[in-house]
Design a protein around this motif. Sequence first.
Motif, PDB file in Angstrom:
ATOM      1  N   UNK A 113       0.821  -1.204   0.000  1.00  0.00           N
ATOM      2  CA  UNK A 113       0.000   0.000   0.000  1.00  0.00           C
ATOM      3  C   UNK A 113       0.859   1.260   0.000  1.00  0.00           C
ATOM      4  N   UNK A 114       0.342   2.276  -0.696  1.00  0.00           N
ATOM      5  CA  UNK A 114       1.087   3.516  -0.848  1.00  0.00           C
ATOM      6  C   UNK A 114       1.390   4.199   0.465  1.00  0.00           C
ATOM      7  N   UNK A 115       0.423   4.228   1.395  1.00  0.00           N
ATOM      8  CA  UNK A 115       0.632   4.883   2.674  1.00  0.00           C
ATOM      9  C   UNK A 115       1.756   4.254   3.467  1.00  0.00           C
ATOM     10  N   UNK A 116       1.844   2.930   3.434  1.00  0.00           N
ATOM     11  CA  UNK A 116       2.912   2.222   4.156  1.00  0.00           C
ATOM     12  C   UNK A 116       4.270   2.550   3.539  1.00  0.00           C
ATOM     13  N   UNK A 117       4.355   2.504   2.223  1.00  0.00           N
ATOM     14  CA  UNK A 117       5.625   2.761   1.547  1.00  0.00           C
ATOM     15  C   UNK A 117       6.094   4.198   1.756  1.00  0.00           C
ATOM     16  N   UNK A 118       5.165   5.144   1.692  1.00  0.00           N
ATOM     17  CA  UNK A 118       5.534   6.538   1.904  1.00  0.00           C
ATOM     18  C   UNK A 118       5.968   6.783   3.350  1.00  0.00           C
ATOM     19  N   UNK A 119       5.245   6.167   4.292  1.00  0.00           N
ATOM     20  CA  UNK A 119       5.559   6.352   5.706  1.00  0.00           C
ATOM     21  C   UNK A 119       6.951   5.823   6.040  1.00  0.00           C
ATOM     22  N   UNK A 120       7.236   4.599   5.634  1.00  0.00           N
ATOM     23  CA  UNK A 120       8.551   4.019   5.945  1.00  0.00           C
ATOM     24  C   UNK A 120       9.643   4.640   5.074  1.00  0.00           C
ATOM     25  N   UNK A 121       9.301   5.017   3.847  1.00  0.00           N
ATOM     26  CA  UNK A 121      10.283   5.690   3.010  1.00  0.00           C
ATOM     27  C   UNK A 121      10.769   6.977   3.645  1.00  0.00           C
ATOM     28  N   UNK A 122       9.838   7.729   4.241  1.00  0.00           N
ATOM     29  CA  UNK A 122      10.212   8.983   4.908  1.00  0.00           C
ATOM     30  C   UNK A 122      11.110   8.716   6.108  1.00  0.00           C
ATOM     31  N   UNK A 123      10.795   7.686   6.884  1.00  0.00           N
ATOM     32  CA  UNK A 123      11.602   7.382   8.077  1.00  0.00           C
ATOM     33  C   UNK A 123      13.009   6.937   7.683  1.00  0.00           C
ATOM     34  N   UNK A 124      13.111   6.057   6.682  1.00  0.00           N
ATOM     35  CA  UNK A 124      14.433   5.597   6.252  1.00  0.00           C
ATOM     36  C   UNK A 124      15.232   6.730   5.621  1.00  0.00           C
ATOM     37  N   UNK A 125      14.528   7.684   4.998  1.00  0.00           N
ATOM     38  CA  UNK A 125      15.225   8.862   4.469  1.00  0.00           C
ATOM     39  C   UNK A 125      15.796   9.707   5.603  1.00  0.00           C
ATOM     40  N   UNK A 126      15.004   9.881   6.664  1.00  0.00           N
ATOM     41  CA  UNK A 126      15.456  10.681   7.808  1.00  0.00           C
ATOM     42  C   UNK A 126      16.622  10.005   8.533  1.00  0.00           C
ATOM     43  N   UNK A 127      16.533   8.680   8.654  1.00  0.00           N
ATOM     44  CA  UNK A 127      17.587   7.970   9.386  1.00  0.00           C
ATOM     45  C   UNK A 127      18.783   7.584   8.543  1.00  0.00           C
ATOM     46  N   UNK A 128      18.616   7.490   7.208  1.00  0.00           N
ATOM     47  CA  UNK A 128      19.707   7.033   6.356  1.00  0.00           C
ATOM     48  C   UNK A 128      20.366   8.128   5.543  1.00  0.00           C
ATOM     49  N   UNK A 129      19.606   8.760   4.659  1.00  0.00           N
ATOM     50  CA  UNK A 129      20.181   9.759   3.749  1.00  0.00           C
ATOM     51  C   UNK A 129      20.372  11.117   4.405  1.00  0.00           C
ATOM     52  N   UNK A 130      19.446  11.504   5.274  1.00  0.00           N
ATOM     53  CA  UNK A 130      19.521  12.841   5.870  1.00  0.00           C
ATOM     54  C   UNK A 130      20.820  13.100   6.632  1.00  0.00           C
ATOM     55  N   UNK A 131      21.313  12.160   7.472  1.00  0.00           N
ATOM     56  CA  UNK A 131      22.588  12.423   8.168  1.00  0.00           C
ATOM     57  C   UNK A 131      23.760  12.627   7.209  1.00  0.00           C
ATOM     58  N   UNK A 132      23.769  11.897   6.088  1.00  0.00           N
ATOM     59  CA  UNK A 132      24.847  12.064   5.105  1.00  0.00           C
ATOM     60  C   UNK A 132      24.814  13.471   4.527  1.00  0.00           C
ATOM     61  N   UNK A 133      23.617  13.944   4.165  1.00  0.00           N
ATOM     62  CA  UNK A 133      23.497  15.284   3.602  1.00  0.00           C
ATOM     63  C   UNK A 133      23.830  16.354   4.636  1.00  0.00           C
TER      64      UNK A 133
END
Length: 792
Positions: free
Chosen positions: A325-345
């Motif tokens: 489901x789209x809501x699940x993918x968007x929700x976890x995608x945002x969290x993994x972005x915050x925890x994974x890519x955001x610190x690098x940037x």
Amino acid sequence: MLTLTSWLFIPAFLAAGIICYGYMRGRNTLWVFLPLIFLYLGAGRAGYDCRRWEERDEVIRELSGKYVEARGRVSSFEEKDGTLQIVLKENRVKEQEREYSVSRLMVSVKLIEGQEVRDGGDELRLGQVVRVKGEIQPFPEARNPGEFDSRGYYHGLGLDGKLFGEEMEIYDSGYSPLFEGLRRGREWGKEIIYRHTSVEDGGILTAAVLGDKSGLPKEIESLYQKNGIAHLLAISGMHMSFLGLSFYKVLRKGGCGYGSAGLAGTVLVVLYGILTGSSSSVVRAVIMMCVGFLAAYLGRTYDLLSSASLALLFLGIQSPLFLTQGGVQLSFGAVFAIGGLSPVLRNWLGRDRFLSGAVSTGIAVQVITMPFTLYHFYQIPFYGLFLNLLLIPLMDAVVCSGVGVIFFGSFSSVLGTAAAGTGHYILGFYEWICKEMEKLPGYSLTFGRPEPGRIVAYGLVLLAGAVCLKVWEESRAGRDGEKKDREKEENGGLIYGFKVLSLIGVYCLCILLLKPGPVKGLEAVFLDVGQGDGILIQTGKSAILVDGGSTSKKSLGKYSLEPCLKSLGVSRIDFAFISHGDQDHISGVSYLLETSQDIEIKNLMLPYHGREDEAVKKLEALATKRGARVGYVAAGDIFRAEELLISCLYPEKGDSPENANEGSSVLKMDYGNCRILFTGDIGEGSEALLLERPGEKRLLGEVNVLKVAHHGSKFSSGEAFLNAVRPRWAVISYGEDNSYGHPHREVLDRFKEKGTEVFHTAEGGAVMMWTDGERIRFSSFVDGDGLSRYNN
């Protein structure tokens, strides 16, 4: 099952990458192979779940359309638009002498005007067992590109089918005090919010604080979604952090230990999660918050990615289909972005720089969730990045305002109204800035649903960029610290500004990576519009629409035609041809001209002999108002869209058709050696006129694909006409079990005698055709395996 299995390729590649990375870093062999073990366990769980759903679907298909008696326990219920919607679990469904076990049913019962949510004098409560009699139906699946797939969505929620109840009684009045108490608390809070706010503010605050979107204004929901801020209305980690952490800190300052404060905080967030509906984002936030409390109690460091992975694991075990489901993918995608890519940037920008955290988080979330947004909603809100940076910090005040309305409004009307003031002005600002953004060019980019290969390529490019940036930063960190500090002091502001602009450039580049290219060859979609016609043709960068209406689907434009266009990346229709003015050919086009703000029609081509038809006149007025060019088509008119040649064969201006059907425009489209004939609703009389004209008869003999006239009526597609055309393939558009009996047996027999392969929209959904001018391939949207090829 095929869709779910195909999605497993993505975690398979990730698992392989983790294994390679682990070997390179010299990790323990057990931990290196652990992702692969979990991958196979997950695949096995997914396969088991899919087989189980096949069995559950078989039961619903067997019961479909039958009058049954269902007895189940009330899991949730709400009243909406005069209808009581109930979710029943642990159902025993009786049909005549047979009894079936059905896990979960959605029951819809019409309420009599003024009737409360009661039955037999007892008030309906959660946990009660009720008995309902009515007709059971499966959830409909999508039959056209872009349509909402009710079946997949509700299966993800664990619902088997829908029961349209006619009689209902409470079988066992025993209820769950906890769940019923939380439901009453939610209704109590909702009533207080609406008492002290306007209807519009109340709907938004209720959605943001209590998770109840039933009163959310549709125009506001659409406005937020188009601007990329719809997530602000969903209960998520922000709400859990605000309530749970605030409560936790108060207890800690009051002298409570880590254990007791964490336990109390856990109880609070779990109860709040149940109260707000236990959506995917809520469950994720609850699990992550509880892990945070546990980490504090154990004296361990809290890791965002680990807690999010644990939440994803629990949800996947509960229902693998839930993860599609789209809501699940968007929700976890945002969290993994915050925890994974955001610190690098943020490390690259400089952790102590002004707004570096907000900028890095905003861009990380946008670029990670962009493919999911496109896959499920087909559009990218270009200015969503900037709106989120501006509006997200204000949402805390909106939530505080909503909570304040409930708290203060429960004992003081004046204080409750005052508490609503902050939320009112912020929400007013939200609405104003979103409407202003709509005036900017390119505020919403319609790219359509990206193909899986493009998504994978996008992910690999993004991963490679993040790895290179991290490696580069690590190498810079090992250089002379004194030199680095001196450069930072002298050029820090300039360098920081350049880096921020670079990230914005990366954001724009990511959008371009997902931009679809021109259509190769020619693609045609014969839409399943029920009883009606609608054909979309794309070649290169051009889009042509032939008709678009239905008498059996009342909201065809909103729920089928517009979503189909968006999913295929069409925001502009170069030519919209209307064969004649009947509603089963124009209702969806009327919606596009009158209501849709995302689809532009450049040229509306109307039938010459329908100039006096009131429906045609209305279309002309709507098109003129929208700035489209309007033309009237007659035999001899020729149009070109890149390599596609469009010719009108009938009727001539001097003809006198008996009625609107006989005056339908007959169009022939040539693309290489592929020649398609569109015949509207003409009958045998118009067919005879075409055959009397040598030029048209010669052109008819070139046709190899026929759009069958008048939905397969026996008064069309006559013997002489088919002898002249002799199509290799034919497509019939009609509604299943229609009252006209279309398509008639005589017509199907004539096609069979001619050796014509016939495709039916009512059987396999939309008929998809592709050609490069030499070869032709057909498939049906629902099953996808009705393939044919033509090589001459």
